[in-house]
Scaffold this motif. Structure first.
Motif, PDB file in Angstrom:
ATOM      1  N   UNK A 121       0.821  -1.393   0.032  1.00 35.38           N
ATOM      2  CA  UNK A 121       0.013  -0.111  -0.032  1.00 35.38           C
ATOM      3  C   UNK A 121       0.800   1.250   0.069  1.00 35.38           C
ATOM      4  N   UNK A 122       1.812   1.490   0.878  1.00 32.35           N
ATOM      5  CA  UNK A 122       2.659   2.661   0.788  1.00 32.35           C
ATOM      6  C   UNK A 122       3.314   2.956  -0.791  1.00 32.35           C
ATOM      7  N   UNK A 123       3.807   1.757  -1.246  1.00 26.16           N
ATOM      8  CA  UNK A 123       4.261   1.850  -2.599  1.00 26.16           C
ATOM      9  C   UNK A 123       3.297   2.015  -3.585  1.00 26.16           C
ATOM     10  N   UNK A 124       1.911   1.670  -3.406  1.00 21.64           N
ATOM     11  CA  UNK A 124       1.051   1.744  -4.618  1.00 21.64           C
ATOM     12  C   UNK A 124       0.432   3.399  -4.347  1.00 21.64           C
ATOM     13  N   UNK A 125       0.441   3.947  -3.315  1.00 23.99           N
ATOM     14  CA  UNK A 125      -0.292   5.119  -3.208  1.00 23.99           C
ATOM     15  C   UNK A 125       0.973   6.083  -2.437  1.00 23.99           C
ATOM     16  N   UNK A 126       1.548   6.721  -3.351  1.00 24.47           N
ATOM     17  CA  UNK A 126       2.659   7.875  -2.667  1.00 24.47           C
ATOM     18  C   UNK A 126       2.303   8.995  -2.794  1.00 24.47           C
ATOM     19  N   UNK A 127       0.906   9.357  -2.717  1.00 26.20           N
ATOM     20  CA  UNK A 127       0.462  10.837  -2.782  1.00 26.20           C
ATOM     21  C   UNK A 127       0.884  11.512  -1.317  1.00 26.20           C
ATOM     22  N   UNK A 128       1.336  12.851  -1.542  1.00 28.55           N
ATOM     23  CA  UNK A 128       1.739  13.566  -0.258  1.00 28.55           C
ATOM     24  C   UNK A 128       0.873  13.937   0.680  1.00 28.55           C
ATOM     25  N   UNK A 129      -0.551  13.966   0.239  1.00 31.59           N
ATOM     26  CA  UNK A 129      -1.506  14.574   1.230  1.00 31.59           C
ATOM     27  C   UNK A 129      -1.792  13.475   2.214  1.00 31.59           C
ATOM     28  N   UNK A 131      -4.854  13.849   4.239  1.00 37.74           N
ATOM     29  CA  UNK A 131      -6.371  13.470   4.073  1.00 37.74           C
ATOM     30  C   UNK A 131      -6.983  12.137   3.330  1.00 37.74           C
ATOM     31  N   UNK A 132      -7.912  11.699   3.802  1.00 36.78           N
ATOM     32  CA  UNK A 132      -8.502  10.343   3.447  1.00 36.78           C
ATOM     33  C   UNK A 132      -8.666  10.617   1.809  1.00 36.78           C
ATOM     34  N   UNK A 133      -9.560  11.430   1.290  1.00 42.94           N
ATOM     35  CA  UNK A 133      -9.717  11.551   0.040  1.00 42.94           C
ATOM     36  C   UNK A 133      -8.449  11.651  -0.877  1.00 42.94           C
ATOM     37  N   UNK A 134      -7.421  12.018  -0.397  1.00 41.28           N
ATOM     38  CA  UNK A 134      -6.241  11.949  -1.185  1.00 41.28           C
ATOM     39  C   UNK A 134      -5.561  10.865  -0.955  1.00 41.28           C
ATOM     40  N   UNK A 135      -6.018   9.924  -0.243  1.00 40.41           N
ATOM     41  CA  UNK A 135      -5.207   8.363  -0.138  1.00 40.41           C
ATOM     42  C   UNK A 135      -6.044   7.191  -0.454  1.00 40.41           C
ATOM     43  N   UNK A 136      -6.614   7.341  -1.718  1.00 39.75           N
ATOM     44  CA  UNK A 136      -7.663   6.256  -1.776  1.00 39.75           C
ATOM     45  C   UNK A 136      -7.211   4.713  -1.785  1.00 39.75           C
ATOM     46  N   UNK A 141      -7.734  -0.208   1.088  1.00 38.00           N
ATOM     47  CA  UNK A 141      -7.010  -1.452   1.387  1.00 38.00           C
ATOM     48  C   UNK A 141      -7.119  -1.739   2.883  1.00 38.00           C
ATOM     49  N   UNK A 142      -6.981  -0.713   3.764  1.00 36.64           N
ATOM     50  CA  UNK A 142      -7.080  -0.539   5.344  1.00 36.64           C
ATOM     51  C   UNK A 142      -8.629  -0.884   5.705  1.00 36.64           C
ATOM     52  N   UNK A 143      -9.489  -0.246   5.121  1.00 35.17           N
ATOM     53  CA  UNK A 143     -11.002  -0.226   5.455  1.00 35.17           C
ATOM     54  C   UNK A 143     -11.378  -1.722   5.171  1.00 35.17           C
TER      55      UNK A 143
END
Length: 267
Positions: A121-129, A131-136, A141-143
């Motif tokens: 997950x950290x490698x697939x989603x590397x957005x800097x934000x 907030x929840x809506x910026x880390x889909x 995956x966590x939910x």
């Protein structure tokens, strides 16, 4: 060297002329508030962990884990259950395509894919934000992981009646720790020794999933019927003897139960 102008040294390009201080990179250009690791961030994490730990201890004290029988290596009929934090996997293995001949899928493939997804997950989603809506991807995956664990754990607990299970596998500990009055000269003692002692113990205290007989509410006729036809997990035709010996056995059990005030959940 240049004549008339003194001596000059050629600098080594591998060595910086001006040594800079070891200053950490400024992350202020990224969205969100920046803070020092010590003591701000570490103190906040410690407080969060302390609140969770205190809440967990209160929950354990208010709802202690249900206890069953004492460990009995001779009890082959006991069905063990995993600890609560493994119940979701235990429930997963009950489903058609996750257990039985598909046990490899339920025990290795599905958990392996789940943990691999969380690790990636950290490698697939590397957005800097933050907030929840910026880390889909990371949030999704966590939910999914949390919801699946909670649901499977709930399903596993709801299918197990812990009170009934505790009564089924209960052993009369009081009878084990105290001396129970057993009339070995009684007419039915020999029949009990030959037919019942192996399962219900020398003092009628029970053993494993075999209940104590010290507080049975069955009548003599009911005990006679159980000796032949069985009851619950007790199979039929466990008694081998004459009708007279069966009568003596039932009277012995009933009289012994009346003579002793030991606890138990006998049948």
């Amino acid at each position: 060297m240049h004549r008339g102008k003194g001596m000059k040294f050629v600098g080594d390009s591998r060595i910086k002329a001006n040594k800079e201080r070891n200053v950490p990179k400024d992350y202020s250009e990224y969205p969100g508030r920046t803070e020092a690791f010590w003591p701000n961030f570490l103190l906040r994490e410690w407080l969060t962990g302390s609140v969770f730990l205190i809440g967990f201890l209160i929950l354990v004290a208010a709802h202690p884990s249900p206890l069953e029988q004492q460990a009995d290596p001779t009890n082959a009929g006991y069905i063990p259950l995993p600890d609560w934090y493994f119940l979701f996997i235990y429930q997963l293995l009950k489903y058609q395509f996750a257990g039985g001949e598909y046990i490899v899928i339920g025990a290795i493939v599905i958990p392996g894919l789940a943990f691999t997804a969380l690790l990636l997950a950290p490698f697939l989603d590397r957005a800097p934000g933050r907030t929840v809506n910026k880390r889909p991807i990371a949030v999704g995956l966590m939910l999914i992981g949390v919801a699946s664990t909670i649901w499977l754990t709930y399903e596993s607990v709801s299918e197990v009646d812990y009170q009934e299970r505790g009564e089924k596998y209960a052993v009369d500990v009081e009878a084990q720790e105290s001396e129970v009055e057993i009339d070995t000269e009684a007419a039915g003692y020999a029949a009990y020794e030959a037919n019942c002692m192996q399962c219900h113990g020398e003092q009628l205290q029970g053993s494993g999933n075999n209940p104590s007989l010290l507080k049975t509410e069955k009548s003599v006729d009911e005990i006679k019927d159980i000796a032949v036809n069985g009851i619950g997990s007790m199979p039929a035709d466990m008694f081998s003897g004459s009708d007279e010996e069966r009568q003596q056995l039932a009277e012995f059990i009933k009289e012994t139960a009346k003579a002793n005030s030991g606890g138990g959940s006998g049948e």
